[in-house]
Scaffold this active site. Structure first.
Site, PDB file in Angstrom:
ATOM      1  N   LYS A 203       1.123  -4.913  -3.891  1.00  0.00           N
ATOM      2  CA  LYS A 203       0.461  -4.264  -2.758  1.00  0.00           C
ATOM      3  C   LYS A 203      -0.955  -3.900  -3.180  1.00  0.00           C
ATOM      4  CE  LYS A 203       0.886  -0.436   0.484  1.00  0.00           C
ATOM      5  NZ  LYS A 203       1.708   0.714   0.894  1.00  0.00           N
ATOM      6  N   ARG A 213      -3.946   3.666   9.410  1.00  0.00           N
ATOM      7  CA  ARG A 213      -4.178   5.093   9.126  1.00  0.00           C
ATOM      8  C   ARG A 213      -4.109   5.913  10.410  1.00  0.00           C
ATOM      9  NH1 ARG A 213      -6.671   4.335   3.698  1.00  0.00           N
ATOM     10  NH2 ARG A 213      -4.964   3.043   2.928  1.00  0.00           N
ATOM     11  N   ARG A 224      -6.665   4.576  -2.512  1.00  0.00           N
ATOM     12  CA  ARG A 224      -5.431   4.525  -3.293  1.00  0.00           C
ATOM     13  C   ARG A 224      -5.599   3.612  -4.499  1.00  0.00           C
ATOM     14  NH1 ARG A 224      -2.204   6.887   0.552  1.00  0.00           N
ATOM     15  NH2 ARG A 224      -2.218   6.041   2.676  1.00  0.00           N
ATOM     16  N   GLU A 240       3.675  -7.599 -11.311  1.00  0.00           N
ATOM     17  CA  GLU A 240       4.317  -6.507 -10.560  1.00  0.00           C
ATOM     18  C   GLU A 240       5.628  -6.977  -9.934  1.00  0.00           C
ATOM     19  OE1 GLU A 240       3.837  -3.402 -10.117  1.00  0.00           O
ATOM     20  OE2 GLU A 240       1.748  -2.884 -10.498  1.00  0.00           O
ATOM     21  N   LYS A 255       1.567  -7.803   0.005  1.00  0.00           N
ATOM     22  CA  LYS A 255       0.951  -7.098   1.116  1.00  0.00           C
ATOM     23  C   LYS A 255      -0.477  -6.734   0.761  1.00  0.00           C
ATOM     24  CE  LYS A 255       1.433  -2.906   3.709  1.00  0.00           C
ATOM     25  NZ  LYS A 255       2.118  -1.660   3.854  1.00  0.00           N
ATOM     26  N   SER A 281      -1.777  -4.166   9.650  1.00  0.00           N
ATOM     27  CA  SER A 281      -2.478  -3.658  10.834  1.00  0.00           C
ATOM     28  C   SER A 281      -3.838  -4.308  11.048  1.00  0.00           C
ATOM     29  CB  SER A 281      -2.623  -2.134  10.715  1.00  0.00           C
ATOM     30  OG  SER A 281      -3.326  -1.769   9.538  1.00  0.00           O
ATOM     31  N   TYR A 320       3.619  -6.975  13.508  1.00  0.00           N
ATOM     32  CA  TYR A 320       3.636  -6.213  14.755  1.00  0.00           C
ATOM     33  C   TYR A 320       3.841  -7.128  15.953  1.00  0.00           C
ATOM     34  CZ  TYR A 320       2.006  -2.751  11.509  1.00  0.00           C
ATOM     35  OH  TYR A 320       1.938  -1.915  10.435  1.00  0.00           O
TER      36      TYR A 320
END
Ligand code: PBG
Length: 331
Positions: A203, A213, A224, A240, A255, A281, A320
């Site tokens: 990610k 957000r 982050r 990972e 992602k 998004s 979505y």
């Protein structure tokens, strides 16, 4: 040499297989099918009716009632699953609303499982960022650093709350080191060995999370980058993923999807578990905004986007557009 133009007549003609729709369909290498699509769903505490998310036109924060309608529709359309996100009314420093059995996400899990538990895989985001007043995915040290190992203990509690609520699959998405092992161990020790883990493994700290957000009323200031990956790194993404497989991930995820299709491919080639990719998004909202301006053919762009993610190697796609794509794909 003559004056007449000499045209070299091709013997090999790939266009022959593109001549009719039936031919094109027959030789298509990649298919988007509803059963491989997962619909992310936002549920907000205290709503009487769904509330639009302005940064994600067409996506809403659901009330408990409208959640039920959305998951029923997803089941009727034959989707693979739903990924639930909860937005609490009150946040605090430790994100206690994520662990509270009466917290919005845990109630939403129970509602969704009661509605469609036998038809859909009900999944839940396992992360503190929607529940913390500072908006980070974990607990903070007195200096304001994200404390990896303290956070792991909170994730274990959150996994147990979600399992008690009836979830089929948890999605640890906070990018803490060791999170999959801790969640697996906690679930197994409490008799939830049937609950599976879709690990948000590779990610990236992405600008394309922007619209999300607003979707979760994030309180985050800053970024982050001390826990999500640097967009420059693909080898590290594979690392990972391999660590998560070792720790017991049932499905691994890359992602975002579109700016990381090379990582999706590398991961697909590196593991023997299903690979998911999250069409996030910002990827959604860019297409919606361009379509609203009349700059792009919306439906074609949606299907091309999902096809490209599948072609890169994703077995499962979180999007979505999941319900809409399933409708578009109906013969
Ligand atoms: C973290 C989480 C995020 C998304 C899914 N889970 C936000 C983040 O890491 O900043 C983003 C999803 C999207 O942008 O569609 N709980």
């Amino acid at each position: 040499m003559t004056d007449e133009k000499q045209v070299q007549v091709p013997v090999l003609r790939p266009r022959r297989l593109r001549r009719t729709p039936a031919l094109r369909r027959m030789v298509a290498e990649t298919a988007v099918v509803p059963s491989s699509l997962v619909l992310p769903v936002f549920v907000r505490e205290g709503l009487d009716e769904p509330r639009p998310i302005s940064s994600m036109p067409g996506v809403v924060q659901h009330s408990r009632d409208s959640l039920k309608a959305a998951v029923n529709e997803a089941a009727e359309l034959g989707l693979g699953g739903v990924m639930l996100f909860g937005i609490p009314e009150h946040k605090d420093a430790t994100g206690s609303g994520g662990i509270d059995p009466a917290g919005v996400l845990n109630l939403a899990i129970t509602d969704a499982v009661a509605e469609v538990g036998d038809q859909l895989t009900v999944m839940s985001d396992l992360c503190l960022d929607e529940f913390t007043d500072h908006g980070h995915c974990g607990l903070l040290t007195p200096d304001g650093e994200v404390d990896n190992d303290q956070t792991l203990a909170a994730y274990a509690d959150m996994a147990l709350a979600q399992a008690a609520a009836g979830v089929d699959m948890v999605g640890p998405s906070g990018m803490m080191d060791g999170q999959v092992a801790v969640v697996r161990q906690a679930l197994d020790a409490a008799g939830h060995s049937h609950v599976s883990i879709m690990a948000y493994s590779a990610k990236y700290a992405s600008a394309f999370f922007g619209p999300f957000r607003e979707a979760v009323d994030s309180s985050l200031v800053g970024d982050r980058r001390t826990y999500q990956q640097d967009p420059a790194n693909a080898i590290e993404g594979v690392r990972e993923v391999l660590l998560d497989v070792e720790q017991g991930a049932d499905i691994v995820m890359v992602k975002p999807a579109l700016a990381y299709l090379d990582v999706v491919r590398r991961v697909r080639d590196a593991v023997d578990v299903p690979v998911a990719a999250y069409n996030i998004s910002g990827e959604y909202s860019m297409v919606e905004a361009a379509a609203a301006n009349g700059w792009i053919d919306r439906e074609a762009a949606i299907l091309e986007t999902l096809t490209s993610i599948r072609r890169a190697g994703a077995d499962v796609v979180l999007t979505y557009w999941a319900s809409e794509a399933a409708r578009l794909l109906r013969p």
